[in-house]
Design a protein around this motif. Structure first.
Motif, short mmCIF file in Angstrom:
data_model
loop_
_atom_site.label_atom_id
_atom_site.label_comp_id
_atom_site.label_asym_id
_atom_site.label_seq_id
_atom_site.Cartn_x
_atom_site.Cartn_y
_atom_site.Cartn_z
N UNK A 185 -1.80 -21.13 -23.63
CA UNK A 185 -0.84 -19.74 -24.06
C UNK A 185 -1.62 -18.56 -24.15
N UNK A 186 -2.81 -18.39 -24.64
CA UNK A 186 -3.38 -17.10 -24.71
C UNK A 186 -3.67 -16.42 -23.28
N UNK A 187 -4.34 -17.38 -22.52
CA UNK A 187 -4.61 -16.90 -21.26
C UNK A 187 -3.40 -16.51 -20.19
N UNK A 188 -2.37 -17.27 -20.52
CA UNK A 188 -1.06 -16.88 -19.70
C UNK A 188 -0.13 -16.01 -20.35
N UNK A 189 -0.37 -15.50 -21.39
CA UNK A 189 0.70 -14.71 -22.14
C UNK A 189 0.90 -13.32 -21.17
N UNK A 190 -0.13 -12.66 -20.67
CA UNK A 190 0.41 -11.18 -19.83
C UNK A 190 1.25 -11.90 -18.60
N UNK A 191 1.01 -13.00 -18.09
CA UNK A 191 1.79 -13.30 -17.02
C UNK A 191 3.20 -13.81 -17.30
N UNK A 192 3.39 -14.39 -18.40
CA UNK A 192 4.77 -14.48 -19.01
C UNK A 192 5.40 -13.13 -19.41
N UNK A 193 4.50 -12.35 -19.89
CA UNK A 193 5.27 -10.99 -19.93
C UNK A 193 5.94 -10.26 -18.60
N UNK A 194 5.02 -10.41 -17.62
CA UNK A 194 5.37 -9.99 -16.24
C UNK A 194 6.64 -10.97 -15.71
N UNK A 195 6.80 -12.16 -15.88
CA UNK A 195 7.75 -13.01 -15.50
C UNK A 195 8.91 -12.68 -16.14
#
Length: 128
Positions: free
Chosen positions: A7-17
């Protein structure tokens, strides 16, 4: 607060999505504001992580690309994200073929800069 690594590593990409979803399907100013804030949060997170995790810690100023181009460090770090944001707004909000071509060029430029940075900020391979 502790988050699992996935979750921590992919959080910025979730923001972008979520930002892309909001821009693609809604057309109000509060949504634009929310999408902009999510995009900024993702950019800030990625730049902060990049700075913290750098293996090439710049010791000499002459190798710093921001100093060579007379750009402030913060502007140099966020410029590819700005290119991509402008390109996405152009793609989503215009139908002009010329403007969409310019947006495509901006996306390529942003991706090129980010990939070069990712490659250059790793530790150089050693012979030993």
């Amino acid at each position: 607060m502790y988050y699992p690594k996935f979750i921590y590593e992919n959080l910025p990409y979730a923001y972008f999505l979520v930002c892309a979803y909001l821009l693609a399907f809604y057309d109000t100013w509060p949504v634009y504001t929310s999408a902009g804030l999510l995009y900024c949060a993702g950019c800030i997170t990625l730049v902060t992580r990049s700075e913290y995790r750098r293996l090439d810690r710049r010791k000499d100023i002459e190798n710093n690309p921001a100093k060579k181009n007379n750009l402030p460090e913060w502007l140099y770090e966020y410029l590819p994200y700005g290119y991509f944001a402008v390109a996405m707004v152009i793609v989503l909000k215009t139908t002009s073929a010329t403007l969409q071509f310019i947006a495509f060029c901006l996306m390529i430029l942003a991706l090129r800069n980010l990939l070069f940075r990712m490659n250059n900020r790793r530790k150089a391979k050693s012979l030993f």
